[in-house]
Design a protein around this motif. Structure first.
Motif: not given
Length: 411
Positions: A187-191
């Protein structure tokens, strides 16, 4: 089963830029919207029993230092800590230039990843990885700074990035979605990008958007992302979070033949917007379009319709008008084609093109704009082309208003 809440781009205490808001009660709601939305996310985290809150950059906004912002944040983080919820935070470009981020003594349950990158174990089989910005600018990819995923575990990576670029956003820590997919993380938790987008589901690559829009350009409902991890698999659900929802809308009034009809259409249109929005408060930019037979009467009475639109919006109990725009076309055929009004229209058209008139008008505009904040003044008069467009728009509106006063007489 373990739950994790993922947010980014909170921009605490960033001003919601809605200049036309005239109601003091609404101004109070707008002024605290970023804080309220963050508090609501903390409420969600506690009620859902999450194990962790991920903040993928830009928790703060710009260079402004505020002790009140720091005190508010510590209070909310303490609420999470009391509920046994850990917090993982990476600094984005706004955080890197904000002095608060270096001054706050954050609670022990909050882990801030540094610019070198690292990983933290959340549970026996769940690891959180992250890399912060060292300063405001990050022209190169940060992917080489991530540690390798832990074998046999669920690996979640936190990254603040513009990816390959997005309209309205500067390039920061660029990378390709394909590179994220191939990296081995689950899971890539981007911003960074303020609009929610799920780029991939296998593995998950999620840009959660921001929890609260700040102006009409960030319209629509805003949210965070709730992860549920069970038996090594991740399920994702959007969690609505905005307190104030900005709405851009148009209403075609081509077939309006009376004031009653226009009033009824406005009321119905605003009622439908009220039913659609998911936030407690809606701030609406309403634009009238079309070619109505009552064009001149509407132009003549624009200020009256502006007030009525505000009243009809407030009557819904949740809507407020940010700006009321009239962008109509005159009827294709008019009964008065050779009368005094047409002669006046021709005369005003010639005057608007005269160098002497243009110089006087420019001087008047510049005098008025001197009273505005520098940033707003520059946006209105940033260059010669912008100045000329503003002058053309204002002089045409003035000429149309004069004609409307003549053509709308007795109707």
């Amino acid at each position: 089963m373990i739950k994790i809440l993922h947010t980014a781009d909170v921009h605490l205490d960033s001003p919601l830029r809605s200049l036309a808001i005239r109601n003091s009660a609404l101004r109070d709601v707008v002024a605290t919207a970023t804080r309220t939305s963050f508090s609501q996310l903390v409420d969600v985290a506690i009620s859902e029993g999450v194990a962790a809150l991920l903040i993928s950059g830009d928790l703060f906004d710009g260079k402004e230092r505020s002790a009140r912002t720091g005190a508010f944040l510590i209070g909310e983080l303490d609420r999470l800590g009391q509920a046994g919820i850990r917090v993982f935070y990476i600094k984005g470009n706004h955080d890197a230039e904000n002095p608060i981020t270096g001054a706050l003594d954050l609670p022990a349950h909050v882990h801030v990843f540094d610019a070198r990158g690292g990983k933290q174990q959340l549970a026996e089989d769940i690891w959180i990885h992250g890399v912060s910005f060292a300063d405001r600018h990050a022209p190169d990819s940060l992917l080489p700074r991530f540690h390798a995923p832990v074998t046999g575990a669920v690996n979640i990576a936190m990254l603040h990035s513009s990816l390959a670029g997005a309209s309205g956003h500067d390039i920061y820590a660029p990378c390709l979605v394909a590179d994220l997919i191939a990296s081995g993380f689950d899971y890539w938790a981007l911003g960074h990008i303020h609009k929610r987008q799920v780029h991939s589901e296998a593995p998950w690559v999620v840009m959660p958007g921001m929890p609260q829009g700040r102006d009409i350009g960030e319209s629509g409902p805003k949210s965070a992302t709730l992860l549920t991890i069970e038996h090594g698999k991740i399920e994702v659900r959007e969690v609505l979070s905005s307190v104030v929802e900005f709405v851009q809308t148009t209403l075609d009034v081509t077939h309006v033949t009376s004031d009653d009809t226009l009033r009824r259409m406005l009321r119905q249109h605003l009622t439908e917007i009220r039913q659609k929005i998911t936030s407690p408060v809606g701030v609406v930019r309403l634009r009238l379009t079309g070619r109505p037979p009552r064009y001149w009467q509407i132009i003549r009475d624009k200020d009256i319709w502006d007030e009525q639109a505000h009243e009809l919006a407030q009557a819904t109990g949740a809507l407020w008008i940010d700006k009321f725009q009239v962008d109509l076309l005159p009827p294709e055929t008019e009964t008065d084609t050779n009368g005094a009004s047409e002669e006046l229209a021709h005369t005003m058209s010639l005057i608007r093109k005269e160098p002497g008139f243009i110089a006087i008008a420019q001087e008047e505009i510049e005098t008025v704009l001197q009273d505005l904040p520098v940033a707003l003044r520059n946006s209105l008069m940033g260059d010669e082309a912008t100045r000329d467009a503003l002058l053309e728009r204002l002089t045409k509106a003035g000429a149309d208003h004069v004609l409307a006063l003549m053509k709308g007489v007795g109707t």
